[in-house]
Design a protein around this motif. Structure first.
Motif, mmCIF file in Angstrom:
data_model
loop_
_atom_site.group_PDB
_atom_site.id
_atom_site.type_symbol
_atom_site.label_atom_id
_atom_site.label_comp_id
_atom_site.label_asym_id
_atom_site.label_seq_id
_atom_site.Cartn_x
_atom_site.Cartn_y
_atom_site.Cartn_z
ATOM 1 N N ALA A 82 100.670 2.200 -59.280
ATOM 2 C CA ALA A 82 101.358 3.274 -58.571
ATOM 3 C C ALA A 82 102.408 2.687 -57.641
ATOM 4 O O ALA A 82 102.157 1.713 -56.939
ATOM 5 N N ARG A 83 103.587 3.298 -57.643
ATOM 6 C CA ARG A 83 104.649 2.836 -56.762
ATOM 7 C C ARG A 83 104.374 3.325 -55.360
ATOM 8 O O ARG A 83 104.070 4.485 -55.145
ATOM 9 N N LYS A 84 104.453 2.434 -54.418
ATOM 10 C CA LYS A 84 104.207 2.806 -53.029
ATOM 11 C C LYS A 84 105.389 3.604 -52.513
ATOM 12 O O LYS A 84 106.536 3.197 -52.659
ATOM 13 N N SER A 85 105.078 4.742 -51.931
ATOM 14 C CA SER A 85 106.156 5.528 -51.349
ATOM 15 C C SER A 85 106.221 5.236 -49.860
ATOM 16 O O SER A 85 105.248 4.835 -49.243
ATOM 17 N N GLY A 86 107.367 5.468 -49.305
ATOM 18 C CA GLY A 86 107.566 5.202 -47.899
ATOM 19 C C GLY A 86 106.904 6.251 -47.027
ATOM 20 O O GLY A 86 106.483 7.323 -47.492
ATOM 21 N N PHE A 87 106.829 5.958 -45.761
ATOM 22 C CA PHE A 87 106.205 6.846 -44.794
ATOM 23 C C PHE A 87 106.907 8.196 -44.755
ATOM 24 O O PHE A 87 106.273 9.255 -44.791
ATOM 25 N N MET A 88 108.229 8.184 -44.697
ATOM 26 C CA MET A 88 108.979 9.437 -44.621
ATOM 27 C C MET A 88 108.832 10.253 -45.905
ATOM 28 O O MET A 88 108.744 11.477 -45.861
ATOM 29 N N THR A 89 108.769 9.591 -47.055
ATOM 30 C CA THR A 89 108.591 10.299 -48.322
ATOM 31 C C THR A 89 107.256 11.020 -48.350
ATOM 32 O O THR A 89 107.166 12.178 -48.776
ATOM 33 N N ARG A 90 106.200 10.347 -47.877
ATOM 34 C CA ARG A 90 104.881 10.981 -47.830
ATOM 35 C C ARG A 90 104.890 12.177 -46.886
ATOM 36 O O ARG A 90 104.303 13.220 -47.187
ATOM 37 N N LEU A 91 105.543 12.031 -45.730
ATOM 38 C CA LEU A 91 105.622 13.147 -44.794
ATOM 39 C C LEU A 91 106.370 14.328 -45.402
ATOM 40 O O LEU A 91 105.952 15.478 -45.261
ATOM 41 N N GLU A 92 107.473 14.051 -46.092
ATOM 42 C CA GLU A 92 108.232 15.120 -46.731
ATOM 43 C C GLU A 92 107.411 15.809 -47.812
ATOM 44 O O GLU A 92 107.442 17.038 -47.942
ATOM 45 N N ASP A 93 106.669 15.036 -48.596
ATOM 46 C CA ASP A 93 105.823 15.628 -49.632
ATOM 47 C C ASP A 93 104.757 16.536 -49.027
ATOM 48 O O ASP A 93 104.492 17.638 -49.527
ATOM 49 N N ARG A 94 104.125 16.086 -47.956
ATOM 50 C CA ARG A 94 103.117 16.920 -47.290
ATOM 51 C C ARG A 94 103.734 18.196 -46.747
ATOM 52 O O ARG A 94 103.155 19.276 -46.846
ATOM 53 N N TRP A 95 104.921 18.054 -46.159
ATOM 54 C CA TRP A 95 105.599 19.221 -45.603
ATOM 55 C C TRP A 95 105.888 20.235 -46.705
ATOM 56 O O TRP A 95 105.648 21.421 -46.545
ATOM 57 N N GLU A 96 106.382 19.771 -47.838
ATOM 58 C CA GLU A 96 106.686 20.676 -48.945
ATOM 59 C C GLU A 96 105.422 21.334 -49.494
ATOM 60 O O GLU A 96 105.422 22.516 -49.827
ATOM 61 N N ARG A 97 104.334 20.571 -49.593
ATOM 62 C CA ARG A 97 103.074 21.158 -50.082
ATOM 63 C C ARG A 97 102.592 22.247 -49.144
ATOM 64 O O ARG A 97 102.161 23.310 -49.580
#
Length: 131
Positions: free
Chosen positions: A109-124
């Motif tokens: 699995a490709r590691k995503s950055g901190f901001m990417t994870r935050l954006e994904d959570r926000w969208e979910r």
């Protein structure tokens, strides 16, 4: 004092919500300590030996022996509190079984950055609230 039925239901609901929102955190909080007693015995022995070397180095005016004693003590304490499975592979799929029965190794699995994870959570969360 035992919890009332209402308090138990609320607590169970909070637990389910935590598990659905952040399963990794819930898993971390429910895991029991996996450190064995022998790990602490080894670390305690190392700390005692390191302290002895430190005292002997100070009493005998041998600074190098005191430094070695300090390093041994530090390493023993670090060993006691280090994660025993840090180098071990975590559980999870190791491959994918194809319809013809062939097993293909899973791509890491490709590691995503901190901001990417935050954006994904926000969208979910925004998507869940829109329902």
């Amino acid at each position: 004092m035992p919890l009332s039925e209402y308090e138990q239901r609320v607590l169970e609901q909070m637990e389910r919500q935590l598990t659905s929102d952040d399963p990794r955190l819930a898993n971390t909080l429910t895991q029991r300590g996996r450190r064995s007693v022998s790990r602490y015995l080894i670390a305690g022995s190392g700390a005692a030996i390191g302290l002895l070397l430190l005292v002997l180095g100070a009493a005998g005016s041998l600074p190098w022996l005191g430094v070695v004693g300090f390093v041994v003590m530090f390493a023993a304490v670090a060993f006691a509190f280090a994660d025993p499975h840090r180098g071990a592979k975590r559980g999870g799929p190791r491959g994918v079984v194809q319809p013809d029965g062939e097993v293909r190794r899973a791509q890491p699995a490709r590691k995503s950055g901190f901001m990417t994870r935050l954006e994904d959570r926000w969208e979910r969360r925004r998507g869940e609230q829109g329902r």
